[in-house]
Design a protein around this motif. Structure first.
Motif, PDB file in Angstrom:
ATOM      1  N   PHE A   1      -0.568  -5.189   9.272  1.00 29.59           N
ATOM      2  CA  PHE A   1       0.316  -4.268   8.571  1.00 29.59           C
ATOM      3  C   PHE A   1       1.686  -4.203   9.221  1.00 29.59           C
ATOM      4  O   PHE A   1       1.827  -4.364  10.436  1.00 29.59           O
ATOM      5  CB  PHE A   1      -0.285  -2.853   8.570  1.00 29.59           C
ATOM      6  CG  PHE A   1      -1.406  -2.692   7.591  1.00 29.59           C
ATOM      7  CD1 PHE A   1      -2.690  -3.086   7.909  1.00 29.59           C
ATOM      8  CD2 PHE A   1      -1.163  -2.174   6.328  1.00 29.59           C
ATOM      9  CE1 PHE A   1      -3.729  -2.953   6.998  1.00 29.59           C
ATOM     10  CE2 PHE A   1      -2.192  -2.033   5.413  1.00 29.59           C
ATOM     11  CZ  PHE A   1      -3.468  -2.422   5.748  1.00 29.59           C
ATOM     12  N   GLY A   2       2.671  -3.917   8.379  1.00 32.23           N
ATOM     13  CA  GLY A   2       3.989  -3.600   8.883  1.00 32.23           C
ATOM     14  C   GLY A   2       4.045  -2.157   9.345  1.00 32.23           C
ATOM     15  O   GLY A   2       3.075  -1.403   9.184  1.00 32.23           O
TER      16      GLY A   2
ATOM     17  N   TYR B   1       0.838  -1.191   0.000  1.00 30.54           N
ATOM     18  CA  TYR B   1       0.000   0.000   0.000  1.00 30.54           C
ATOM     19  C   TYR B   1       0.881   1.251   0.000  1.00 30.54           C
ATOM     20  O   TYR B   1       2.029   1.228   0.435  1.00 30.54           O
ATOM     21  CB  TYR B   1      -0.866   0.063   1.262  1.00 30.54           C
ATOM     22  CG  TYR B   1      -2.004  -0.927   1.332  1.00 30.54           C
ATOM     23  CD1 TYR B   1      -1.780  -2.233   1.730  1.00 30.54           C
ATOM     24  CD2 TYR B   1      -3.305  -0.534   1.022  1.00 30.54           C
ATOM     25  CE1 TYR B   1      -2.829  -3.146   1.822  1.00 30.54           C
ATOM     26  CE2 TYR B   1      -4.365  -1.433   1.112  1.00 30.54           C
ATOM     27  CZ  TYR B   1      -4.110  -2.739   1.516  1.00 30.54           C
ATOM     28  OH  TYR B   1      -5.161  -3.629   1.599  1.00 30.54           O
TER      29      TYR B   1
ATOM     30  N   LEU C   1       3.544   0.697   2.818  1.00 34.84           N
ATOM     31  CA  LEU C   1       3.179  -0.278   3.841  1.00 34.84           C
ATOM     32  C   LEU C   1       2.996  -1.658   3.225  1.00 34.84           C
ATOM     33  O   LEU C   1       2.350  -1.814   2.185  1.00 34.84           O
ATOM     34  CB  LEU C   1       1.865   0.129   4.517  1.00 34.84           C
ATOM     35  CG  LEU C   1       1.922   1.384   5.375  1.00 34.84           C
ATOM     36  CD1 LEU C   1       0.583   2.103   5.375  1.00 34.84           C
ATOM     37  CD2 LEU C   1       2.314   1.017   6.800  1.00 34.84           C
TER      38      LEU C   1
ATOM     39  N   GLY D   1       5.697   0.296   8.123  1.00 35.10           N
ATOM     40  CA  GLY D   1       5.798   1.281   7.054  1.00 35.10           C
ATOM     41  C   GLY D   1       7.223   1.725   6.787  1.00 35.10           C
ATOM     42  O   GLY D   1       8.106   1.644   7.639  1.00 35.10           O
TER      43      GLY D   1
END
Lengths: 111, 114
Positions: free
Chosen positions: B105-106, B35, B92, B108
């Motif tokens: 999610f990581g 993303y 991300l 970023g």
């Protein structure tokens, strides 16, 4: 009309208040609904994940889904300054489908 | 829940150069995604990273600009090619946990292009 609408805020409330965050959507096929919390300079963190209409509670957080009105809410009870973050609603049609995110609401809890 | 790490966490790059971002998941996952999140904006899906085959790109994103690899079930890379200041953003990585079917999610990668 966007698929998911979310008021970007900012929303400022005093500590201890009940916070209500909302999203509306246009696609009646959405079945899976999520709320993510994102602190500044961090990745989104999954808070709540619901499938059906009705309420789901987890500690101070309650997620509410009204499929007939195409409206979802996240309630935060006894709000704390540490709850200050951006809250993103998200939804998808199928389990393996891509997720559609709202723009996020910036929340400030005032001590 | 799946734990996702990204490298680098941030970088400042010159126009015209390329940057490769790495994403590592601590468990085998079914799907991985990349993303972009521009300042004050929501998340925009760039592509789905498919294990062993070409990534699936969303409208407005192309492979020449954002080549993606996914050599196995726990690792993926995103390259931002021939960068311009408009590519300045947070990138991300995310993954769907096989057991719970939820998406994580990581932290970023914050990219600034001068």
């Amino acid at each position: 009309q966007k698929e998911v609408e979310q008021d970007p805020g900012p929303l400022s409330v005093p500590e201890g208040a009940i916070v209500s965050l909302n999203c509306t959507y246009s696609n009646s096929a959405f079945q899976y609904f999520m709320w993510y919390r994102q602190y500044s300079r961090k990745g989104p963190e999954l808070l709540m994940y619901t499938y059906s209409s009705g309420n789901k509670e987890d500690g101070r957080f309650t997620a509410q889904v009204d499929k007939s009105s195409k409206y979802i809410s996240l309630f935060i009870r006894d709000s704390q300054p540490s709850d200050s973050a951006t809250y993103l609603c998200a939804m998808r049609v199928y389990r393996d489908d891509k997720i559609i995110f709202g723009k996020g609401t910036r929340l400030h809890i005032l001590p | 829940s799946a734990v996702i790490s990204q490298k680098p966490s941030r970088d400042i790059c010159q126009r015209g150069t390329s940057l490769t971002i790495q994403c590592q998941v601590d468990s085998q996952v079914t799907m991985m995604f990349w993303y972009r999140q521009q300042p004050g904006q929501s998340l925009t899906l760039i592509a789905t990273a498919n294990q062993g085959s070409e990534a699936t790109y969303e409208s407005g994103f192309v492979i020449d600009k954002f080549p993606i690899s996914r050599p196995n079930l726990t690792f993926s890379t995103l390259t931002v090619s021939n960068m311009s200041p408009e590519d300045s953003s947070i990138y991300l990585c995310s993954a769907t946990d096989r057991g719970t079917d939820t998406q994580y999610f990581g932290p970023g990668t914050r990219l600034t292009v001068l």
